[in-house]
Design an enzyme around this catalytic site. Sequence first.
Site, short mmCIF file in Angstrom:
data_model
loop_
_atom_site.label_atom_id
_atom_site.label_comp_id
_atom_site.label_asym_id
_atom_site.label_seq_id
_atom_site.Cartn_x
_atom_site.Cartn_y
_atom_site.Cartn_z
N ASP A 239 0.83 -1.21 0.00
CA ASP A 239 0.00 0.00 0.00
C ASP A 239 0.87 1.26 0.00
OD1 ASP A 239 -2.25 -1.54 -0.01
OD2 ASP A 239 -2.66 -1.35 2.14
N HIS A 356 24.82 -2.89 -13.54
CA HIS A 356 24.51 -3.86 -12.48
C HIS A 356 23.00 -4.06 -12.31
CE1 HIS A 356 24.81 -6.07 -8.75
NE2 HIS A 356 24.15 -5.14 -8.09
#
Length: 669
Positions: A239, A356
């Site tokens: 939420d 990465h």
Amino acid sequence: MTDISAKINQIDEIVTSFDESKFEYLLDEIQGNILKSHGRNHAIHLFLKFTCDEVTAKQWISNFTHKYVTSALAQAEETKLYRQNKDVPGKIFANFFLTQAGYVYLGYENDLFPEGKSFQKGMKHPDIQKELGDDVNQWEQGFKNEIHALVLLASDKITGPRSKEAKLLERKNQNLLRKQPALLTYKAEKIKQQLNGIAEIVHEEIGYVLRNSGTGAETEHFGFRDGVSQPLFFKRDIDKEREHSDFSKWDPRAPLSLVLHKDPLGKKGESYGSFLVYRKLEQNVKAWEEDIKNLAEKLKGSEPADPDLAGAYTMGRFHDGTPVVLQKTPSHKEPEENNFNYIDDLQGFKCPFQSHARKVNPRGDIEKLIPSGASLEKEKMNRIVRRGINYGHLPSEKPEKDAGLLFMCFQANLENQFNLMQNKWVKNSNFVKEKTGTDVVIGVEKRDEQGKDVKETYKWPTKWGESEQTEVDFVHWVTMKGGEYFFAPSMSFLKSFAPDPCCDIVFRGVPKEEIQAAHNMISELRNYQQRNWSIGLNGDTLQPDKFLAFFNQRNLSFKFYLLNQFPLGDSSAYDENIAKLNQYIEDIRNQEIEASEYKIAELEEYRELDWSILSKTDTFKPDRFVSFFGERELPFKFVVDSGNILLNDESSYEENIRTLKHYISSLNQ
């Protein structure tokens, strides 16, 4: 009861005790830190090799678990209190993990191990070394030893109500991060003493959380925001993420099956654990920054060199967490943008494929760029749950060694998650396109067979978002210094070798007087035993006697023995009640020692920060220290320095600490 196995395999939001108690029985079986980070700023990791017999080792494991190991349920309840700004009891957070060798040492056969060939082989095995691209010759000696278990201990600086204030001070002055909390140091030393004759500590690591001084966001030694884009399991976290994301480009939700693995030795239907990957990654900060500057210079063209953009090309995000695929400058906005994918950058003109973040989380690249590649939903099941922490010198010192990341991650399946990520993605030069190169950050070991630094040639966007590319070499400045595979067993398995201690101690008054009262009651019971007198009810009136009243007032179970008018119980009741009182005395003693140790740690840190011990100096009302000492009838020395009034001096800290240490000694007599 809900079919938990079916629920774990649903891709759904998991409601926990943050909101309601629907899954408390599951959370009570899982160790904390798996579904949600423990959140402490400091940690100590003890790697153990058992030296005693298996029965003694098992008893120690259970005793340690009862006292220290934090379940996911307990973690959730503590977090709820903290979120409501309520006083959270200062406690050590702890995990306990086992290796395959540890299970063997404890006497378990292969068919009872958690499933997985990687776990059963261990990270030092030649097959695993080859698969992960590791070189055990570069490992520290401690990791080369046989390891049976890992004890993780974590804590924050202050155990009392000023924890938030202490965390803010650490954030503003990172030098404070290197100093371990007094409580953590105290408890770690105590646990080490308890391990004498039980296990050898073959290796030890000390970790701390680096934070941005302004925002408080977690960072790592190269200066990039860390811990972003984690799989989310709890409704509250989901939420919160929805407050700034509609999940249209990236849905961070994850099923419990991503991280939970059935514990074959668990004692309940809800017994689950998780596989832990542990890798010590040394980061050469000085050389890294020099290479970033070099990359920026070679890409600048007619514009000024941009180290921020060059760094973002390597990591996939800017230092503040802004994804480089979205823009060529950092946003400096909170929270960081996570609702993105690479659908508009399938050529790698904005975010290089070797970066990465893109290597370890392709966000749909596999489906779009690899013929017959896995779907996004399947790719997302290769994710891991990261729980790393920093170690060593501060980044500001520009360390070349002895600093970096204690990388840790949880998952349900080593082969399909971390191992696949490392083998098929990170160190694969042809993922997701031919001749992409390995992960520019962690793709290969730092040195080759001749001991020379490994350089790789990569193609970088000459200008962000444009097709022109420039080849520039880059050295891998992260070195794997050792690690191992572990399993986080269920709470019921860990607790199964020793009985639960009493947790519900109910009494009023001075603890030492209560201990003496229990001793007196034991003497009375022995006297009645010698005379073969009834206990529990008066033999003539059948009214409750002093024994029953004493036990009832403290919520202690009682065994009756009555012969006069009708038989009730038998003579074994004497010994059972005496044993119950002895346990009660031991529980009070342990509880008091524990509480006093926390208070000593708190006093030591207040002394270090030169904080008053009385109350807020504008009210001069008694604080927790005053009440703690008063409840035990212990002498207390105030320390107050408000600028307008001075009450005693710093010697009072030491006097109070000595008083508590003497109190602990008296309890042990």
